[in-house]
Design a protein around this motif. Sequence first.
Motif, short mmCIF file in Angstrom:
data_model
loop_
_atom_site.label_atom_id
_atom_site.label_comp_id
_atom_site.label_asym_id
_atom_site.label_seq_id
_atom_site.Cartn_x
_atom_site.Cartn_y
_atom_site.Cartn_z
N THR A 134 0.82 -1.22 0.00
CA THR A 134 0.00 0.00 0.00
C THR A 134 0.85 1.26 0.00
OG1 THR A 134 -0.17 0.22 2.42
CG2 THR A 134 -1.74 -1.25 1.33
N ARG A 135 2.15 1.13 0.24
CA ARG A 135 3.02 2.30 0.30
C ARG A 135 3.71 2.59 -1.04
NH1 ARG A 135 6.74 1.01 5.32
NH2 ARG A 135 7.65 3.02 4.78
N TRP A 136 3.56 1.71 -2.01
CA TRP A 136 4.17 1.97 -3.31
C TRP A 136 3.62 3.26 -3.90
CZ3 TRP A 136 4.14 -3.39 -6.28
CH2 TRP A 136 4.95 -4.27 -5.57
N ARG A 137 4.49 4.01 -4.59
CA ARG A 137 4.09 5.30 -5.14
C ARG A 137 4.31 5.41 -6.66
NH1 ARG A 137 3.30 9.19 -1.30
NH2 ARG A 137 3.67 10.80 -2.86
N HIS A 138 5.25 4.64 -7.19
CA HIS A 138 5.53 4.77 -8.62
C HIS A 138 4.33 4.29 -9.42
CE1 HIS A 138 7.42 4.25 -12.54
NE2 HIS A 138 8.43 4.99 -12.08
N PRO A 139 3.88 5.08 -10.40
CA PRO A 139 2.65 4.71 -11.12
C PRO A 139 2.72 3.37 -11.83
CG PRO A 139 3.76 6.59 -12.16
CD PRO A 139 4.41 6.39 -10.84
N VAL A 140 3.88 3.01 -12.38
CA VAL A 140 4.01 1.73 -13.07
C VAL A 140 3.92 0.58 -12.07
CG1 VAL A 140 5.50 0.27 -14.49
CG2 VAL A 140 5.35 2.73 -14.96
N ALA A 141 4.62 0.73 -10.94
CA ALA A 141 4.56 -0.30 -9.91
C ALA A 141 3.15 -0.46 -9.36
CB ALA A 141 5.53 0.05 -8.78
N CYS A 142 2.47 0.67 -9.15
CA CYS A 142 1.10 0.60 -8.62
C CYS A 142 0.15 -0.04 -9.62
CB CYS A 142 0.61 2.00 -8.25
SG CYS A 142 1.43 2.68 -6.79
N ALA A 143 0.33 0.26 -10.91
CA ALA A 143 -0.51 -0.36 -11.94
C ALA A 143 -0.29 -1.87 -11.98
CB ALA A 143 -0.23 0.26 -13.29
N ALA A 144 0.96 -2.30 -11.86
CA ALA A 144 1.25 -3.73 -11.86
C ALA A 144 0.68 -4.39 -10.61
CB ALA A 144 2.76 -3.95 -11.93
N ARG A 145 0.81 -3.73 -9.47
CA ARG A 145 0.23 -4.25 -8.23
C ARG A 145 -1.29 -4.41 -8.35
NH1 ARG A 145 -0.25 0.25 -3.93
NH2 ARG A 145 -1.89 0.76 -5.45
N ASP A 146 -1.94 -3.40 -8.88
CA ASP A 146 -3.40 -3.44 -8.98
C ASP A 146 -3.86 -4.53 -9.93
OD1 ASP A 146 -3.29 -1.31 -7.27
OD2 ASP A 146 -3.80 0.20 -8.77
N ALA A 147 -3.13 -4.70 -11.03
CA ALA A 147 -3.49 -5.76 -11.98
C ALA A 147 -3.29 -7.13 -11.34
CB ALA A 147 -2.64 -5.63 -13.24
N PHE A 148 -2.20 -7.30 -10.62
CA PHE A 148 -1.94 -8.57 -9.93
C PHE A 148 -3.06 -8.87 -8.93
CE2 PHE A 148 -0.25 -10.69 -6.14
CZ PHE A 148 0.22 -11.87 -6.69
N ARG A 191 -6.17 -7.78 -8.92
CA ARG A 191 -7.43 -8.10 -9.61
C ARG A 191 -7.44 -9.54 -10.09
NH1 ARG A 191 -7.08 -2.69 -11.51
NH2 ARG A 191 -5.93 -3.37 -13.35
N LEU A 192 -6.31 -10.02 -10.57
CA LEU A 192 -6.24 -11.34 -11.17
C LEU A 192 -6.12 -12.46 -10.13
CD1 LEU A 192 -3.84 -10.62 -14.17
CD2 LEU A 192 -6.30 -11.13 -14.30
N THR A 193 -5.48 -12.17 -9.01
CA THR A 193 -5.10 -13.26 -8.10
C THR A 193 -5.67 -13.13 -6.70
OG1 THR A 193 -3.07 -12.17 -7.31
CG2 THR A 193 -2.92 -13.47 -9.35
N PHE A 194 -6.41 -12.08 -6.41
CA PHE A 194 -6.79 -11.84 -5.01
C PHE A 194 -7.53 -13.04 -4.42
CE2 PHE A 194 -9.58 -10.42 -1.62
CZ PHE A 194 -8.70 -9.74 -0.82
N ASP A 195 -8.60 -13.49 -5.06
CA ASP A 195 -9.38 -14.58 -4.49
C ASP A 195 -8.59 -15.88 -4.43
OD1 ASP A 195 -11.62 -13.07 -4.02
OD2 ASP A 195 -12.56 -13.54 -5.93
N ARG A 196 -7.83 -16.15 -5.49
CA ARG A 196 -7.16 -17.46 -5.60
C ARG A 196 -5.91 -17.55 -4.73
NH1 ARG A 196 -3.38 -19.09 -9.40
NH2 ARG A 196 -3.79 -17.20 -10.60
N LEU A 197 -5.14 -16.46 -4.65
CA LEU A 197 -3.87 -16.52 -3.93
C LEU A 197 -3.88 -15.70 -2.64
CD1 LEU A 197 -1.31 -16.20 -6.87
CD2 LEU A 197 -2.04 -18.27 -5.70
#
Length: 213
Positions: free
Chosen positions: A170-184, A186-192
């Motif tokens: 939750t402390r990440w600030r770089h937009p690319v890192a945050c976009a990758a985090r958010d995509a991850f 969305r894809l894996t929250f329930d399963r992992l």
Amino acid sequence: MNSEPARISQDGKNCCTFLSTWGRGRWFVCYRLADDRVYWDGVLGDRVAPRLGVSALDMLAAEFAGWPDPVPGLIAATGADDVTPVHVFDRPPLRRWSHGPVTLLGDAAHPMTFNLGQGAGQAIEDALVLADELGDGGGDVQRALAAYEARRVGRTTRMVRRSRANGELTRWRHPVACAARDAFMRLTFDRLVYRGTYRLTMAVDFTADRSRA
């Protein structure tokens, strides 16, 4: 900074049973309590320092301005006296808690961030296991404390590390890192993420029939 309380009346405003929203270096989480009240946390990274002459509530309103509903509305509906700034700390896990007839439990043994909501729960587990081992120790306190420590250190170490890791995301600030985090997420929250966290928090190291508490 963790802005902790705000049990506030929603006056008909829409709020989910539980909501967790991440941004760049910010995190907002809220959930319903009884009587149409809501508890929320507005979490800011350590790069955000309190500003002289600016209240905690005004700072949070500025930091979360433009966020999706119900975040701005919850902050606006909160009284200044209902907000408590809390600084969040933890400590690297210890491998030993006991010395002779003295031991530690709870936050004294394994302080952790609030990101798993396990601080109080782990202290209760400590107490149950400690009582169990003292009851089985035949009067040998040091042996009982060593057994308690052996049962608890591994589990609480995993809790401390997972909680810190979750908070770091939750402390990440770089937009690319945050976009990758958010995509991850969305894809894996329930399963992992959700299932993994559920297994970790529910895998208690005591049983009701053994506990003497």
